[in-house]
Design a protein around this motif. Structure first.
Motif, mmCIF file in Angstrom:
data_model
loop_
_atom_site.group_PDB
_atom_site.id
_atom_site.type_symbol
_atom_site.label_atom_id
_atom_site.label_comp_id
_atom_site.label_asym_id
_atom_site.label_seq_id
_atom_site.Cartn_x
_atom_site.Cartn_y
_atom_site.Cartn_z
ATOM 1 N N THR A 43 4.939 -5.428 3.178
ATOM 2 C CA THR A 43 4.807 -6.752 3.790
ATOM 3 C C THR A 43 5.311 -6.773 5.224
ATOM 4 O OG1 THR A 43 6.972 -7.380 2.886
ATOM 5 C CG2 THR A 43 5.023 -7.923 1.574
ATOM 6 N N ARG A 44 5.504 -5.614 5.794
ATOM 7 C CA ARG A 44 6.061 -5.507 7.141
ATOM 8 C C ARG A 44 5.168 -6.224 8.156
ATOM 9 N NH1 ARG A 44 9.014 -2.116 10.448
ATOM 10 N NH2 ARG A 44 7.954 -1.303 12.288
ATOM 11 N N CYS A 47 -1.606 -4.596 -0.803
ATOM 12 C CA CYS A 47 -1.118 -3.230 -0.620
ATOM 13 C C CYS A 47 -1.329 -2.383 -1.869
ATOM 14 C CB CYS A 47 0.359 -3.261 -0.237
ATOM 15 S SG CYS A 47 1.015 -1.651 0.257
ATOM 16 N N HIS A 48 -1.142 -2.951 -3.068
ATOM 17 C CA HIS A 48 -1.286 -2.142 -4.279
ATOM 18 C C HIS A 48 -2.727 -1.662 -4.451
ATOM 19 C CE1 HIS A 48 -3.310 -5.190 -6.842
ATOM 20 N NE2 HIS A 48 -2.637 -6.070 -6.121
ATOM 21 N N GLU A 49 -3.707 -2.475 -4.001
ATOM 22 C CA GLU A 49 -5.105 -2.035 -4.070
ATOM 23 C C GLU A 49 -5.362 -0.887 -3.093
ATOM 24 O OE1 GLU A 49 -8.078 -5.040 -3.740
ATOM 25 O OE2 GLU A 49 -7.044 -6.432 -5.098
ATOM 26 N N LEU A 50 -4.788 -0.994 -1.903
ATOM 27 C CA LEU A 50 -4.925 0.073 -0.914
ATOM 28 C C LEU A 50 -4.331 1.373 -1.447
ATOM 29 C CD1 LEU A 50 -3.914 -1.901 2.306
ATOM 30 C CD2 LEU A 50 -6.154 -0.892 1.882
ATOM 31 N N MET A 51 -3.123 1.289 -2.021
ATOM 32 C CA MET A 51 -2.454 2.487 -2.513
ATOM 33 C C MET A 51 -3.212 3.100 -3.689
ATOM 34 S SD MET A 51 0.005 3.034 -0.465
ATOM 35 C CE MET A 51 -0.729 2.184 0.947
ATOM 36 N N GLY A 53 -7.230 -7.546 11.140
ATOM 37 C CA GLY A 53 -6.405 -6.752 12.044
ATOM 38 C C GLY A 53 -4.995 -6.477 11.570
ATOM 39 N N TRP A 54 -4.618 -6.918 10.350
ATOM 40 C CA TRP A 54 -3.251 -6.642 9.903
ATOM 41 C C TRP A 54 -3.290 -5.869 8.597
ATOM 42 C CZ3 TRP A 54 0.766 -7.526 13.041
ATOM 43 C CH2 TRP A 54 2.027 -7.155 12.559
ATOM 44 N N ALA A 55 -2.589 -4.736 8.565
ATOM 45 C CA ALA A 55 -2.550 -3.872 7.389
ATOM 46 C C ALA A 55 -1.142 -3.320 7.241
ATOM 47 C CB ALA A 55 -3.552 -2.729 7.547
ATOM 48 N N PRO A 56 -0.779 -2.862 6.043
ATOM 49 C CA PRO A 56 0.508 -2.175 5.871
ATOM 50 C C PRO A 56 0.415 -0.771 6.469
ATOM 51 C CG PRO A 56 -0.672 -2.202 3.793
ATOM 52 C CD PRO A 56 -1.483 -3.024 4.762
ATOM 53 N N GLN A 57 0.402 -0.719 7.786
ATOM 54 C CA GLN A 57 0.030 0.487 8.513
ATOM 55 C C GLN A 57 0.963 1.659 8.261
ATOM 56 O OE1 GLN A 57 -2.073 0.318 12.317
ATOM 57 N NE2 GLN A 57 -0.236 1.164 13.267
#
Length: 465
Positions: free
Chosen positions: A254-255, A263-267, A339-343
């Motif tokens: 969540t930064r 984020c869990h879907e991305l991971m 434009g915002w992601a847990p980069q």
């Protein structure tokens, strides 16, 4: 990072420029200072209070915040930064002066963003040291200092956009075509009071008590040496990358904000990919791609065959382009709108092998510490300088494009996307080497030592009170 506690309970103020890309690195530095036993009051505008929440929960007793009003202005686009900087000064200076003078235990120092150079004058009035915090690197700061001292001139800026500007006083004598010069440094505004205020505010950074960089010594040593000569002292500290390390309490997922894809879907998607097989594409939270840039990008991603995550802001009328693109590539890629992601979490995943980036300094450091090769497509501000550093001086990146003037051919960009995942390319080898250097700097190395020295010097000032 070192966890040695400061013996003296110091209280300082941290004042970021009120945009996420400037707030987050100063909050990360604040987190480090708090873990060293300092008390910190962060100054923040109402719409950015949420960025403080994970830090407040981690440091409930030693971290405070003061909410300052946001300027109620609508500046013209070409002068947005100039007008905002002056409006912040006019609104906040009297509030802060009264707050400091009435505080029962006032801070002993101010650390503020380099866009807030006017706080040097506030610090002088309060008889306090002011530290400039640079969310950009030492190379970019050297370029900014040169342009402030000697504003670039072009007698025909509308026609001759490729007119070359040379900066011979900066190490390695960088040159830039006119269109890459940020508007706030051009001589076009010389008679403008907002421009003059901005220029003087930036120059105040170099007469402040000290400068703190989110960078590390071995990355930009020649530019740190240059800046120390320019300011005439050694109170120039490189304490970065001030990023959360693995296992840090400040949550990576969540930064800075929430992603349109959880984020869990991305991971989960990343976990299913092969090692070093994914290209991460992101141009930061502020860049809106033009229709031409977007079309070249999605065509290249489609033709390349690589697996990817694309995080982008697009024009309102281009949403259908992204939707069609998602349908074409299927499970080979993920698209994050907005434009915002847990980069940091994405870049540190074992399957991410390269990073197509706009070269904002936060992204540069996040890419470097993750050890991925970068494809550079700078869009503005200090990003052209950062790309120059990555490609030509550090050898960890491959040049892909430049703003709207040098948009790559989609076939060439597709080729570069494939090439960037080649582990044996020199840029990949160098990226891994620099990642190790960066991690060493913040695990007992030069950045830890600079941070300890900074705190020691602040403690010495406290003893003299």
């Amino acid at each position: 990072m070192s966890t040695t506690k400061s013996k003296t309970k110091l209280h300082i103020v941290a004042y970021p420029y009120p945009t996420a890309g400037h707030i987050i690195p100063l909050l990360d530095l604040t987190h480090l200072l708090l873990t060293h036993g300092l008390n910190v009051t962060v100054l923040v505008t109402p719409n950015n209070v949420h960025l403080l929440e994970p830090y407040l929960s981690t440091h409930p007793s030693s971290l405070k915040h003061l909410v300052l009003p946001a300027p109620d202005i609508t500046p013209p686009p070409h002068k947005r930064l100039l007008v905002n900087v002056r409006a912040l000064r006019d609104l906040h200076y009297p509030i802060l002066l009264q707050w400091f003078q009435s505080h029962p235990s006032p801070p002993v120092a101010i650390i503020s963003d380099f866009f807030l150079g006017w706080t040097h004058h506030l610090a002088c009035e309060l008889k306090l040291p002011r530290l400039c915090f640079s969310p950009s690197g030492a190379f970019a700061m050297s370029v900014a200092f040169s342009m402030c001292c000697d504003p670039p001139k072009n007698n025909d800026p509308d026609e001759d956009i490729n007119f070359l500007i040379s900066l011979p006083k900066v190490p390695n004598s960088p040159t830039y075509p006119w269109w890459q010069i940020p508007p706030q440094y051009r001589n076009e505004f010389e008679a403008d009071p907002d421009w003059e205020f901005y220029r003087n505010s930036m120059l105040a950074n170099f007469v402040s008590w000290g400068i703190v960089f989110n960078s590390f010594a071995n990355l930009e040593s020649v530019y740190f040496d240059h800046l120390k000569r320019e300011v005439g002292h050694n109170r120039v500290w490189a304490v970065g990358p001030v990023l959360p390390l693995e296992g840090d309490l400040i949550g990576l997922a969540t930064r800075g904000g929430a992603s349109s894809v959880p984020c869990h879907e991305l991971m989960t998607w990343l976990d299913a990919q092969l090692d070093h097989s994914v290209v991460y594409v992101c141009f930061g939270s502020r860049v809106v791609l033009t229709s031409k840039q977007l079309n070249v990008l999605v065509t290249a991603l489609e033709c390349s065959g690589v697996h990817f995550i694309l995080c982008a802001r697009v024009p309102d009328d281009q949403g259908s382009t992204l939707n069609r693109f998602k349908d074409c590539v299927g499970d080979r890629g993920l698209v994050i709108k907005g434009g915002w992601a847990p980069q940091v979490a994405i870049l540190r995943h074992r399957v991410v092998g390269s990073f197509l980036t706009h070269c904002g300094w936060n992204s540069v450091l996040e890419g470097l510490i993750s050890g991925v090769v970068m494809l550079t497509w700078p869009m503005g501000a200090d990003q052209f300088t950062n790309a120059l550093l990555l490609v030509d001086q550090l050898g960890v990146a491959i040049r892909a494009g430049e703003g709207t003037e040098n948009i790559p051919n989609s076939n060439e960009l597709a080729r570069l996307l494939v090439v960037s995942l080649d582990k044996i390319k020199p840029q990949n080898v160098r990226a891994k080497e620099l990642s190790d250097v960066a991690l060493s700097a913040v695990k007992g190395g030069s950045s830890d030592k600079d941070l300890d020295e900074l705190i020691k010097q602040l403690a010495d000032i406290k003893k003299l009170e």
